[in-house]
Write a protein that holds these residues in place. Structure first.
Motif: not given
Length: 322
Positions: A166-167, A186-187, A191-192, A204-206
């Motif tokens: 994901y990263h 958006d991705f 995902a989160a 992931l959003p952070v």
């Protein structure tokens, strides 16, 4: 008597002590004329033992292989694949070594790296790691994101919610990579939202917001508008969406009773950085306590004097909690 503060540990192996010991064992010293001149066993043997012990922990395997590929002389993987041509672990390490260097070495090196990735995937059919090497290669060669998605899918099919996968896709979708800010955010949000409770993908959003800050900082440095961009720094971290992202990371990952993953130190540093930027010192203190001495260079390198800044916030927030 005043105690001398303990030094920070800033190293790519993070808190993985077996990986750290392997790197120390195989790094050439000034006294050696070549790697392993005083060894009776092959130089690659400690690496083979480490990866064998890692087993099917795909998260830790990806971390260890990536760090080994960057931290060891290329001769280690060359000798290993020469001595054990069909060894899956040897091919996976070789794939990472070649993928990290191929784009700077020309078209033929890229084709060789691609073939090594595919050979590693064939030798380790259940392992997502060779596909991560191929994804890294495609990113370094500026391949379109639509070509990268099937490769990413191969990885997450084998290991759903694989943090590194994901990263890597987030990096691909970043405006500093092959994507745009809306694509990246958006991705990360989707995902989160879908990630299981306790998964580091909840953060992931952070991570994406830190990447957005890095993108804006780089752009402002190019256009000499740092002062103007700085006026919007607080808004970037205090807007409602950012607050929600931090709340999700805290509740669905940090406070979850989940086993620590291989790159938890990286995620903890990102979370602590974001919480200090958002002026949430009490929550930051809890994160700093879990970090301990294990600072990561990024994202603190977005601020002046990164190590001093890290220590300042760690000491200020933890003192506040006492």
């Amino acid at each position: 008597m005043l105690r001398r503060p303990r030094s920070l540990l800033i190293r790519p192996e993070l808190d993985d002590d077996p990986l750290h010991r392997t790197l120390l064992e195989l790094r050439p010293t000034q006294q050696l004329h070549g790697l392993g001149v005083d060894r009776t066993s092959p130089a690659w043997e400690p690496v083979a033992e480490l990866l064998h012990a890692t087993g099917r922990d795909w998260d830790r395997r990806a971390h260890r292989v990536s760090v080994l590929a960057q931290g060891l002389p290329a001769v280690v993987s060359e000798r290993w694949t020469a001595d054990r041509p069909g060894d899956g672990d040897a091919l996976v390490l070789r794939a990472f070594v070649q993928s990290g260097r191929a784009s700077a070495e020309g078209h033929s090196a890229v084709r060789r790296a691609e073939q090594t990735c595919l050979d590693a995937a064939a030798a380790c059919p259940e392992d997502p790691t060779p596909w991560l090497a191929l994804l890294t290669l495609m990113h370094s060669c500026a391949m379109p994101v639509q070509d990268a998605v099937p490769v990413w899918t191969q990885a997450v099919t084998r290991a759903p919610w694989h943090r590194t996968a994901y990263h890597l896709m987030l990096r691909y979708l970043s405006p500093r990579g092959r994507g745009t800010v809306p694509d990246m955010m958006d991705f990360a949000w989707q995902a989160a939202f879908q990630a299981p409770h306790g998964s580091p993908v909840a953060l992931l959003p952070v991570t994406a917001r830190v990447e957005l800050a890095a993108h804006r900082q780089a752009r402002s440095e190019r256009t000499e508008q740092s002062a103007l961009d700085g006026l919007g720094e607080n808004a970037h971290w205090s807007e409602p969406r950012s607050v929600q992202e931090l709340d999700t990371a805290l509740s669905r990952w940090f406070h979850a009773a989940a086993a620590p993953h291989a790159e938890a130190v990286v995620d903890l540093n990102v979370l602590a950085f974001a919480l200090t930027r958002a002026h949430r010192p009490d929550e930051a203190a809890l994160v700093f306590r879990r970090i301990g001495r294990h600072m990561t260079a990024h994202p603190w390198d977005l601020l002046p004097a990164p190590e001093r800044t890290f220590r300042y916030w760690r000491d200020q927030t933890t003192r506040r909690r006492k």
